[in-house]
Enzyme design. Structure first.
Site, mmCIF file in Angstrom:
data_model
loop_
_atom_site.group_PDB
_atom_site.id
_atom_site.type_symbol
_atom_site.label_atom_id
_atom_site.label_comp_id
_atom_site.label_asym_id
_atom_site.label_seq_id
_atom_site.Cartn_x
_atom_site.Cartn_y
_atom_site.Cartn_z
ATOM 1 N N ARG A 16 27.838 23.916 45.920
ATOM 2 C CA ARG A 16 28.947 24.143 44.992
ATOM 3 C C ARG A 16 28.735 25.379 44.120
ATOM 4 O O ARG A 16 29.681 25.977 43.640
ATOM 5 C CB ARG A 16 29.158 22.899 44.116
ATOM 6 C CG ARG A 16 30.526 22.887 43.454
ATOM 7 C CD ARG A 16 30.863 21.526 42.868
ATOM 8 N NE ARG A 16 30.084 21.214 41.712
ATOM 9 C CZ ARG A 16 29.278 20.163 41.598
ATOM 10 N NH1 ARG A 16 29.137 19.323 42.614
ATOM 11 N NH2 ARG A 16 28.614 19.942 40.493
ATOM 12 N N TYR B 103 54.174 34.554 36.529
ATOM 13 C CA TYR B 103 54.284 33.801 37.796
ATOM 14 C C TYR B 103 54.653 32.343 37.477
ATOM 15 O O TYR B 103 54.017 31.709 36.616
ATOM 16 C CB TYR B 103 52.912 33.903 38.479
ATOM 17 C CG TYR B 103 52.733 33.209 39.792
ATOM 18 C CD1 TYR B 103 53.465 33.577 40.914
ATOM 19 C CD2 TYR B 103 51.765 32.216 39.935
ATOM 20 C CE1 TYR B 103 53.257 32.950 42.136
ATOM 21 C CE2 TYR B 103 51.544 31.595 41.153
ATOM 22 C CZ TYR B 103 52.291 31.956 42.246
ATOM 23 O OH TYR B 103 52.067 31.352 43.457
ATOM 24 N N ASP C 240 46.570 38.602 34.793
ATOM 25 C CA ASP C 240 46.784 38.391 36.227
ATOM 26 C C ASP C 240 46.970 39.780 36.837
ATOM 27 O O ASP C 240 48.016 40.402 36.671
ATOM 28 C CB ASP C 240 48.005 37.490 36.457
ATOM 29 C CG ASP C 240 48.206 37.148 37.943
ATOM 30 O OD1 ASP C 240 47.779 37.951 38.800
ATOM 31 O OD2 ASP C 240 48.800 36.092 38.228
ATOM 32 N N LYS D 99 46.468 37.378 48.403
ATOM 33 C CA LYS D 99 47.422 38.465 48.642
ATOM 34 C C LYS D 99 46.711 39.672 49.257
ATOM 35 O O LYS D 99 46.227 39.577 50.359
ATOM 36 C CB LYS D 99 48.157 38.795 47.338
ATOM 37 C CG LYS D 99 48.709 37.538 46.624
ATOM 38 C CD LYS D 99 49.891 36.921 47.357
ATOM 39 C CE LYS D 99 50.285 35.528 46.857
ATOM 40 N NZ LYS D 99 50.522 35.373 45.442
#
Ligand SMILES: *Cc1c(COP(=O)(O)O)cnc(C)c1O
Length: 392
Positions: free
Chosen positions: A55, A108, A182, A207
């Site tokens: 992890r 967003y 962002d 993206k």
């Protein structure tokens, strides 16, 4: 080193690659230790990329994180299973019950939903602000404002923010406030967040970083002040990303420079073509003067990309449907940043903002200009507008 050279070299430490070009995909939950002292060493350094437990990451995720840190100019990078997880973790790392956050009105939509539904349930209040606020941000800050969230340009309506202006004036009012950006539109190479005063920069690596529409991934990079808090809280929230997806994103990242050049060139050609069309009310492309905040794009960005929007003059829904239903290259989809072109229509922009006026009546159409030949893309749009006009 210049940008394109950095893209090739970033994250390729021999520690992760074992002497080949790319790091291997290391899938692991358990890390094995042969001695008590090795195990103690790993435990003591587990936050600093010494393999400890799956992890915490494997050499594949570490190589990708290093690459993103180097490209954005950060102290460290945490990798998440998607961009939304990066956004929510970045905010949760720096707020507590009773705090107040400022969020850009053009954010967003899922980020807005998280603020309205999750943060508010936890006793964190949210005020939305005009993307063009600049140094006016100071007046909206309260004693308990702990996070200011920016998205520049807004990924639907493309307003470019005065990031250094906002950071400077916010910092004057409260030097401890955490400024989160962002930075997905710019990717890690076209806007350098930390030189403009940002503390945490988020990427939907889904993206342009991955760039091939085949994986979901997110990153948050931070400066020295915020990195330890971001890293530890993200870990406590159980955030970790798959080595396979990290590998794909790192592989995608190697070509981001040439891809963005092509996306940018074609998107400008299409945007200028659309600006001349009688059906089009406005073109919202950060590299064109008609876009709010274009002056900040020119001043602060190192380049553009393939994502922009335009507004059609008011028309019947039937006309828009006729256009969209038969597109050949522009298929409809909610994402962007891959090699393929995409189209998406939105008739509800006004209801997705609360403090800024949306001046247009007609529908917004968002395009992602892919790597196809731009002549084919324009022909597709031209045929689409012909169907649109027939149905008016
Ligand atoms: C897609 C997107 C996100 C979310 O990323 P996911 O990987 O889909 O969770 C966040 N911000 C912007 C600007 C995006 O376009």
């Amino acid at each position: 080193m210049k940008k394109d050279t950095k893209i090739v070299r970033a994250g390729r430490s021999a520690k992760w690659t074992n002497g080949v070009v790319n790091p291997p995909v290391v899938r692991a939950s358990t890390v094995l230790f042969d001695s008590v002292s090795e195990m103690q060493h790993a435990a003591a350094n587990r936050a600093n990329q010494v393999p400890f437990y799956g992890r915490r990451g494997t050499p594949t995720t570490f190589a990708f994180a290093d690459a993103m840190s180097e490209l954005e100019g950060a102290k460290g990078c945490y990798v998440y299973p998607c961009g939304t997880a990066a956004i929510t973790s970045a905010m949760l790392s720096f707020v507590k019950a009773g705090d107040h956050v400022l969020v850009v009105d053009t954010v967003y939509e899922p980020t807005r939903d998280f603020c309205d539904k999750t943060l508010s349930r936890m006793g964190v209040s949210v005020t939305y602000y005009d993307p063009m606020i600049g140094s006016g941000i100071e007046a909206l800050m309260r004693d308990n404002t702990s996070v200011i969230f920016l998205e520049s340009p807004g990924s639907l309506t493309m307003e470019v923010q005065d990031v250094p202006g906002i950071c400077h004036s916010a910092r004057q009012k409260n030097s401890d406030v955490v400024i989160v950006l962002d930075n997905t539109w710019a990717s890690p190479i076209h806007f350098q967040p930390f030189t403009y005063g940002v503390d945490v920069s988020v990427q939907a690596a889904t993206k342009y970083v991955a760039g091939h529409s085949d994986c979901m991934l997110g990153t948050a990079t931070a400066n020295a002040r915020c990195w330890p808090t971001l890293r530890e809280n993200s870990y406590l929230l159980g955030q970790c990303a798959s080595p396979d997806d990290s590998y794909l994103a790192l592989r995608g990242l190697r070509t981001i420079g040439v891809r963005l050049k092509q996306h940018q060139r074609s998107s400008l050609t299409v945007a200028r073509w659309l600006a001349e069309r009688p059906e089009v009310e406005a073109v919202l492309h950060p590299a064109l003067e008609s876009c709010p905040g274009h002056e900040f794009f020119k001043r602060d960005f190192l380049g553009g990309n393939g994502l922009f929007s335009f507004i059609l003059k008011p028309s019947s829904p039937r006309a828009l449907t006729a256009m969209l239903d038969s597109m050949v290259h522009f298929k409809m989809g909610f994402s962007w940043g891959g090699f393929e072109s995409l189209i998406l229509a939105n008739r509800n922009v006004a209801s997705q903002r609360t403090v800024t006026h949306w001046p247009y009546q007609g529908p917004l159409v968002r395009l992602h200009i892919g790597l196809e030949d731009v002549d084919d893309l324009i022909a597709d749009l031209q045929a689409g507008l012909a169907r649109y006009n027939e149905q008016q």
